[in-house]
Scaffold this active site. Structure first.
Site, mmCIF file in Angstrom:
data_model
loop_
_atom_site.group_PDB
_atom_site.id
_atom_site.type_symbol
_atom_site.label_atom_id
_atom_site.label_comp_id
_atom_site.label_asym_id
_atom_site.label_seq_id
_atom_site.Cartn_x
_atom_site.Cartn_y
_atom_site.Cartn_z
ATOM 1 N N CYS A 79 13.478 1.279 -4.931
ATOM 2 C CA CYS A 79 13.053 1.808 -3.631
ATOM 3 C C CYS A 79 14.072 1.482 -2.529
ATOM 4 O O CYS A 79 14.450 0.332 -2.386
ATOM 5 C CB CYS A 79 11.687 1.205 -3.303
ATOM 6 S SG CYS A 79 11.024 1.626 -1.697
ATOM 7 N N HIS B 32 14.063 -1.246 0.791
ATOM 8 C CA HIS B 32 13.156 -2.233 0.199
ATOM 9 C C HIS B 32 13.890 -3.030 -0.875
ATOM 10 O O HIS B 32 13.769 -4.240 -0.963
ATOM 11 C CB HIS B 32 11.954 -1.486 -0.395
ATOM 12 C CG HIS B 32 10.857 -2.369 -0.883
ATOM 13 N ND1 HIS B 32 9.673 -1.869 -1.343
ATOM 14 C CD2 HIS B 32 10.752 -3.718 -1.005
ATOM 15 C CE1 HIS B 32 8.877 -2.871 -1.727
ATOM 16 N NE2 HIS B 32 9.519 -3.997 -1.530
ATOM 17 N N LYS C 204 12.895 -3.348 -7.732
ATOM 18 C CA LYS C 204 12.590 -1.924 -7.769
ATOM 19 C C LYS C 204 13.733 -1.174 -7.110
ATOM 20 O O LYS C 204 14.524 -1.757 -6.381
ATOM 21 C CB LYS C 204 11.247 -1.589 -7.127
ATOM 22 C CG LYS C 204 10.992 -2.238 -5.772
ATOM 23 C CD LYS C 204 9.678 -1.798 -5.166
ATOM 24 C CE LYS C 204 8.499 -2.526 -5.715
ATOM 25 N NZ LYS C 204 7.226 -2.207 -5.066
ATOM 26 N N HIS D 264 11.744 3.040 2.739
ATOM 27 C CA HIS D 264 11.027 3.066 1.460
ATOM 28 C C HIS D 264 10.950 4.502 0.934
ATOM 29 O O HIS D 264 11.116 5.462 1.679
ATOM 30 C CB HIS D 264 9.574 2.613 1.639
ATOM 31 C CG HIS D 264 9.399 1.218 2.115
ATOM 32 N ND1 HIS D 264 9.177 0.167 1.266
ATOM 33 C CD2 HIS D 264 9.378 0.698 3.369
ATOM 34 C CE1 HIS D 264 9.032 -0.948 1.967
ATOM 35 N NE2 HIS D 264 9.153 -0.646 3.257
ATOM 36 N N TYR E 72 3.143 1.336 5.010
ATOM 37 C CA TYR E 72 4.208 1.756 5.935
ATOM 38 C C TYR E 72 3.624 2.054 7.311
ATOM 39 O O TYR E 72 2.475 2.443 7.439
ATOM 40 C CB TYR E 72 4.904 3.037 5.434
ATOM 41 C CG TYR E 72 5.103 3.117 3.954
ATOM 42 C CD1 TYR E 72 5.900 2.187 3.281
ATOM 43 C CD2 TYR E 72 4.495 4.115 3.204
ATOM 44 C CE1 TYR E 72 6.086 2.261 1.902
ATOM 45 C CE2 TYR E 72 4.669 4.199 1.827
ATOM 46 C CZ TYR E 72 5.457 3.266 1.183
ATOM 47 O OH TYR E 72 5.633 3.338 -0.171
#
Length: 137
Positions: free
Chosen positions: A125, A115, A123, A11, A39
């Site tokens: 990420c 991710h 997204k 991430h 996380y």
């Protein structure tokens, strides 16, 4: 009961690189209402690895996949205009690679991916192609 780890997820925090870990944790708790961190590990721009949660516990990294994932993030991932960009420092890249190798030894069947590589994730990420970068880990 030990968790069945199928994914080691990379991430970014999608923040500026000078964002503090405490500010990120405050956002999770106060804005998102999370009881657990996003996380297991977070990497500061100077390369320092900070463990936020034991890997035996479930973090809030990828909705629907958290019970089978270990989540690791670097601070950064966007530019000053909040546009996704891979702005990992050399120290962050080195720490991330080292930690991924350690986790892969412990969970050899787990897949390393970003991710963004999960279904229905909209997204950027972690702002780079983790599958490609870590395919040989």
């Amino acid at each position: 009961m030990p968790r069945n780890i199928k994914f080691i997820v990379v991430h970014c925090t999608a923040t500026s690189q000078n964002t503090s870990i405490s500010a990120i944790q405050s956002y999770w708790k106060n804005q998102l209402g999370w009881k657990m961190p996003g996380y297991h590990f977070i990497i500061k721009p100077d390369g320092e690895l900070v463990q936020l949660l034991p890997i035996e516990q479930v973090s809030n990294g990828v909705q629907g996949f958290n019970s089978q994932s270990i989540n690791i993030s670097y601070i950064g991932g966007v530019d000053q205009k909040n546009i996704p960009t891979d702005n990992r420092t050399l120290a962050q890249k080195a720490t991330l690679l080292k930690k991924l190798k350690e986790l892969k030894l412990k969970f050899p069947l787990a897949k390393i991916q970003g991710h963004r590589d999960f279904p229905n994730v909209h997204k950027a990420c972690p702002s780079f192609d983790a599958i490609k970068e870590y395919k040989d880990v």
